[in-house]
Design an enzyme around this catalytic site. Sequence first.
Site, PDB file in Angstrom:
ATOM      1  N   GLY A  83       7.207  -1.629   7.601  1.00  0.00           N
ATOM      2  CA  GLY A  83       7.368  -2.317   8.801  1.00  0.00           C
ATOM      3  C   GLY A  83       6.336  -1.745   9.968  1.00  0.00           C
ATOM      4  N   GLU A 139      -3.053  -4.703  11.584  1.00  0.00           N
ATOM      5  CA  GLU A 139      -3.906  -5.469  10.910  1.00  0.00           C
ATOM      6  C   GLU A 139      -4.189  -5.360   9.371  1.00  0.00           C
ATOM      7  OE1 GLU A 139      -7.566  -6.235  13.177  1.00  0.00           O
ATOM      8  OE2 GLU A 139      -6.407  -6.013  14.994  1.00  0.00           O
ATOM      9  N   HIS A 148      -1.794  -4.490   7.471  1.00  0.00           N
ATOM     10  CA  HIS A 148      -0.746  -5.159   6.872  1.00  0.00           C
ATOM     11  C   HIS A 148      -0.865  -6.806   6.669  1.00  0.00           C
ATOM     12  CE1 HIS A 148       1.744  -1.629   8.119  1.00  0.00           C
ATOM     13  NE2 HIS A 148       1.901  -1.681   6.718  1.00  0.00           N
ATOM     14  N   GLN A 198      11.928   8.036   0.129  1.00  0.00           N
ATOM     15  CA  GLN A 198      10.437   8.647   0.173  1.00  0.00           C
ATOM     16  C   GLN A 198       9.952   9.457   1.057  1.00  0.00           C
ATOM     17  OE1 GLN A 198       9.072   4.398   0.452  1.00  0.00           O
ATOM     18  NE2 GLN A 198       7.395   5.471   1.294  1.00  0.00           N
ATOM     19  N   ASP A 225      -3.587   4.361   0.578  1.00  0.00           N
ATOM     20  CA  ASP A 225      -2.793   4.989  -0.219  1.00  0.00           C
ATOM     21  C   ASP A 225      -3.283   4.891  -1.718  1.00  0.00           C
ATOM     22  OD1 ASP A 225      -1.050   6.944  -1.313  1.00  0.00           O
ATOM     23  OD2 ASP A 225       0.653   6.311   0.081  1.00  0.00           O
ATOM     24  N   ARG A 267       1.306   5.075  11.490  1.00  0.00           N
ATOM     25  CA  ARG A 267       1.591   6.461  12.179  1.00  0.00           C
ATOM     26  C   ARG A 267       0.690   7.053  13.115  1.00  0.00           C
ATOM     27  NH1 ARG A 267       3.449   7.782   6.600  1.00  0.00           N
ATOM     28  NH2 ARG A 267       5.356   8.401   6.999  1.00  0.00           N
TER      29      ARG A 267
HETATM   30  O1  PAF Z   1       3.278   2.091   1.455  1.00  0.00           O
HETATM   31  C1  PAF Z   1       4.318   1.617   1.832  1.00  0.00           C
HETATM   32  O2  PAF Z   1       4.548   1.075   2.806  1.00  0.00           O
HETATM   33  C2  PAF Z   1       5.690   2.176   1.227  1.00  0.00           C
HETATM   34  O3  PAF Z   1       5.603   3.265   0.610  1.00  0.00           O
HETATM   35  C3  PAF Z   1       6.192   0.907   0.159  1.00  0.00           C
HETATM   36  C4  PAF Z   1       5.059   0.614  -0.743  1.00  0.00           C
HETATM   37  C5  PAF Z   1       6.601  -0.468   1.160  1.00  0.00           C
HETATM   38  C6  PAF Z   1       7.486   1.549  -0.535  1.00  0.00           C
HETATM   39  O4  PAF Z   1       8.534   1.725   0.440  1.00  0.00           O
END
Ligand code: PAF
Length: 306
Positions: free
Chosen positions: A35, A39, A41, A65, A154, A191
């Site tokens: 969430g 941009e 995403h 995580q 990532d 972040r």
């Molecule tokens: O990259 C992320 O936003 C998260 O690690 C993911 C892939 C949604 C898993 O929670």
Amino acid sequence: MKVITTIKEMRAAIADLRREPSGSAKGIGFVPTLGYLHEGHASLLKRAREDNGAVVLSIFVNPLQFGPNEDFERYPRDSDRDLNVARQEGVAIVFMPDVQEMYPQRMLTSVAVSGITDILCGSSRPGHFDGVATVVSKLFNIIQPDRAYFGLKDAQQVAVVQRMVQDLNMNVEIVPCPTLREEDGLAMSSRNVYLTAEERRQALVLQQSLNDAEEWLKRPGIRLGELKEKVAAQISTAPLADIDYVEIVSYPSFLPLEEWEHQALDIVGDKQILIALAVRFGQTRLIDNRILSLEGLDLKGALSHV
Ligand code: PAF
């Protein structure tokens, strides 16, 4: 656009989507997120729309995580804004479960990818990739997408998910997508909102050091160990930068620089390197990376005295 919070409703909605011509013919694309969409995403959603008949977005801040001293509680959340982005990008279904829905009982099962998780974010955030692999497996099982889209900011996460899908024969294609940057070059991240104005200004050193690394790599006789030191030294010129790691691994196999031998690289067949950075500015840990070609480089020379 449907907004769904339960797994039961989600399975029913996916079954409906599969019966519609859009979902059945061109397939279902899935973009998993934490969430607080930006941009970067939106670019994943756009790509998913191009490739598929329908797009499903998940928004779930996955506690598995995050480490005990990390930012799970304060991770930025704004579902109204996220839903607007989803609407604009033509998402068919948004899946927004709460923690109780995803983890109604203590998990006794976890998905762990070994080897490539021993380095970089895997070693500095113990358990992080188990949490990612476990939640992504659950989401894949619930949504059963044809394709899933992940950002290369990532790159290690992309490699972990790709390996999990291969090893466990999951029926989904993983589509890696390029990192999006702000106009001044800072990699987009949810972040970034944590950064003070001064931290944000100094964080530009990440992109600058990666740009320079690209130039340095073109210099005849440059050794990769030296390149790594130069990148770290440049980042350290920013007084607020606290380096978590600066690493060079072969790409896409993620063989750490220290373990390379010319022969081993030939065997894995990697023709690129990944320079990966994780650096704290104040309370905020940022990651960035660059994938560079080894084509034309004298590997024996580059690897000597690493
Ligand atoms: O990259 C992320 O936003 C998260 O690690 C993911 C892939 C949604 C898993 O929670």
